[in-house]
Design a protein around this motif. Sequence first.
Motif, PDB file in Angstrom:
ATOM      1  N   ALA A 185       0.836  -1.202   0.000  1.00  0.00           N
ATOM      2  CA  ALA A 185       0.000   0.000   0.000  1.00  0.00           C
ATOM      3  C   ALA A 185       0.870   1.251   0.000  1.00  0.00           C
ATOM      4  O   ALA A 185       0.662   2.189  -0.785  1.00  0.00           O
ATOM      5  N   SER A 186       1.872   1.269   0.867  1.00  0.00           N
ATOM      6  CA  SER A 186       2.776   2.414   0.962  1.00  0.00           C
ATOM      7  C   SER A 186       3.563   2.599  -0.329  1.00  0.00           C
ATOM      8  O   SER A 186       3.699   3.718  -0.846  1.00  0.00           O
ATOM      9  N   MET A 187       4.053   1.499  -0.878  1.00  0.00           N
ATOM     10  CA  MET A 187       4.847   1.544  -2.101  1.00  0.00           C
ATOM     11  C   MET A 187       4.047   2.128  -3.268  1.00  0.00           C
ATOM     12  O   MET A 187       4.497   3.052  -3.946  1.00  0.00           O
ATOM     13  N   TYR A 188       2.836   1.594  -3.475  1.00  0.00           N
ATOM     14  CA  TYR A 188       2.044   2.044  -4.626  1.00  0.00           C
ATOM     15  C   TYR A 188       1.505   3.458  -4.428  1.00  0.00           C
ATOM     16  O   TYR A 188       1.335   4.203  -5.398  1.00  0.00           O
ATOM     17  N   ALA A 189       1.262   3.837  -3.190  1.00  0.00           N
ATOM     18  CA  ALA A 189       0.873   5.225  -2.937  1.00  0.00           C
ATOM     19  C   ALA A 189       2.013   6.167  -3.312  1.00  0.00           C
ATOM     20  O   ALA A 189       1.786   7.244  -3.876  1.00  0.00           O
ATOM     21  N   SER A 190       3.248   5.765  -3.014  1.00  0.00           N
ATOM     22  CA  SER A 190       4.414   6.586  -3.371  1.00  0.00           C
ATOM     23  C   SER A 190       4.591   6.671  -4.877  1.00  0.00           C
ATOM     24  O   SER A 190       5.018   7.700  -5.410  1.00  0.00           O
ATOM     25  N   PHE A 191       4.265   5.587  -5.575  1.00  0.00           N
ATOM     26  CA  PHE A 191       4.354   5.605  -7.037  1.00  0.00           C
ATOM     27  C   PHE A 191       3.272   6.483  -7.667  1.00  0.00           C
ATOM     28  O   PHE A 191       3.425   6.942  -8.795  1.00  0.00           O
ATOM     29  N   GLY A 192       2.168   6.723  -6.910  1.00  0.00           N
ATOM     30  CA  GLY A 192       1.121   7.601  -7.418  1.00  0.00           C
ATOM     31  C   GLY A 192      -0.261   6.990  -7.505  1.00  0.00           C
ATOM     32  O   GLY A 192      -1.209   7.658  -7.929  1.00  0.00           O
ATOM     33  N   SER A 193      -0.404   5.728  -7.106  1.00  0.00           N
ATOM     34  CA  SER A 193      -1.721   5.092  -7.135  1.00  0.00           C
ATOM     35  C   SER A 193      -2.600   5.609  -5.999  1.00  0.00           C
ATOM     36  O   SER A 193      -2.097   6.000  -4.947  1.00  0.00           O
ATOM     37  N   GLN A 194      -3.914   5.597  -6.235  1.00  0.00           N
ATOM     38  CA  GLN A 194      -4.880   5.922  -5.182  1.00  0.00           C
ATOM     39  C   GLN A 194      -5.183   4.615  -4.454  1.00  0.00           C
ATOM     40  O   GLN A 194      -5.826   3.726  -5.003  1.00  0.00           O
ATOM     41  N   VAL A 195      -4.732   4.493  -3.195  1.00  0.00           N
ATOM     42  CA  VAL A 195      -4.767   3.208  -2.489  1.00  0.00           C
ATOM     43  C   VAL A 195      -5.780   3.211  -1.351  1.00  0.00           C
ATOM     44  O   VAL A 195      -5.840   4.157  -0.560  1.00  0.00           O
ATOM     45  N   THR A 196      -6.560   2.123  -1.286  1.00  0.00           N
ATOM     46  CA  THR A 196      -7.482   1.895  -0.169  1.00  0.00           C
ATOM     47  C   THR A 196      -7.152   0.556   0.462  1.00  0.00           C
ATOM     48  O   THR A 196      -7.012  -0.453  -0.239  1.00  0.00           O
ATOM     49  N   VAL A 197      -6.994   0.538   1.785  1.00  0.00           N
ATOM     50  CA  VAL A 197      -6.726  -0.701   2.514  1.00  0.00           C
ATOM     51  C   VAL A 197      -8.020  -1.163   3.181  1.00  0.00           C
ATOM     52  O   VAL A 197      -8.646  -0.405   3.923  1.00  0.00           O
ATOM     53  N   LEU A 198      -8.404  -2.414   2.906  1.00  0.00           N
ATOM     54  CA  LEU A 198      -9.615  -2.995   3.482  1.00  0.00           C
ATOM     55  C   LEU A 198      -9.189  -3.995   4.558  1.00  0.00           C
ATOM     56  O   LEU A 198      -8.636  -5.051   4.259  1.00  0.00           O
ATOM     57  N   GLU A 199      -9.441  -3.639   5.810  1.00  0.00           N
ATOM     58  CA  GLU A 199      -9.020  -4.469   6.946  1.00  0.00           C
ATOM     59  C   GLU A 199     -10.247  -5.017   7.673  1.00  0.00           C
ATOM     60  O   GLU A 199     -11.163  -4.270   8.021  1.00  0.00           O
ATOM     61  N   GLY A 200     -10.257  -6.344   7.880  1.00  0.00           N
ATOM     62  CA  GLY A 200     -11.418  -6.990   8.484  1.00  0.00           C
ATOM     63  C   GLY A 200     -11.553  -6.785   9.976  1.00  0.00           C
ATOM     64  O   GLY A 200     -12.614  -7.022  10.539  1.00  0.00           O
TER      65      GLY A 200
END
Length: 233
Positions: A185-200
């Motif tokens: 999540a952190s990596m792709y956010a740094s690359f520029g992706s819009q990231v959502t983490v879904l935690e149960g």
Amino acid sequence: MKQYDDIIIGFGKGGKTLAAELARQGHKVAMIERSDKMYGGTCINIGCIPTKTLVHAAKLAPHGVSWTDQKNYYAQAIRQKEDVVSLLRQKNYDNLTHHPNITVYTGTGSFTSPDKVEVSLSGREKETLQAPRIFINTGAESIIPPIEGIKGNPHVFTSTSIMELKELPEKLAVIGGGYVGLEFASMYASFGSQVTVLEGHADLIPREDRDVADIVKDVLEKKGITFRMNAKV
């Protein structure tokens, strides 16, 4: 049928280390590896080395540039990761194959008796190996949860397959807020992706101390990552 002192199934960290030591002691060793993309094991090919290579590249990713420039930079980072992995994979392969006491077989091994292993090589070719000692070092694979619609979905990736993704995703959902999920999540956010983490669960990385977990969540939210807690996917 070929005779050996030892047969090792799986060219991972444990297998390659054991093979080198047994060969040093004068044993004749057969190493069996199913995939020519896994010489050296998880860390070199699909774990520590490729992920940290991409994490480093993500930290240097340009900001305030166009989406096209972000995608181009990501594609460049993937190529760099592949170069690093290929170099280390080949080095691990050479380290064993250049030893006179070690023979590497690339194929799938299966037991035909307590001391015999049949190796299915490329095509229909098969080789039977025999040894008084056989070591199993096959590792593990990602568990795919039984979520409706996930099977065969080309938009769903594991921590292994996403590192083969050539094009930067504009939006990325990460199912699970454990340390592996948060790293991607952190990596792709740094690359520029819009990231959502879904935690149960109600808490992020529940095995960690709460003050540590809260700081991690705060840092990642400032990075632009969205968290959905108690999420049932």
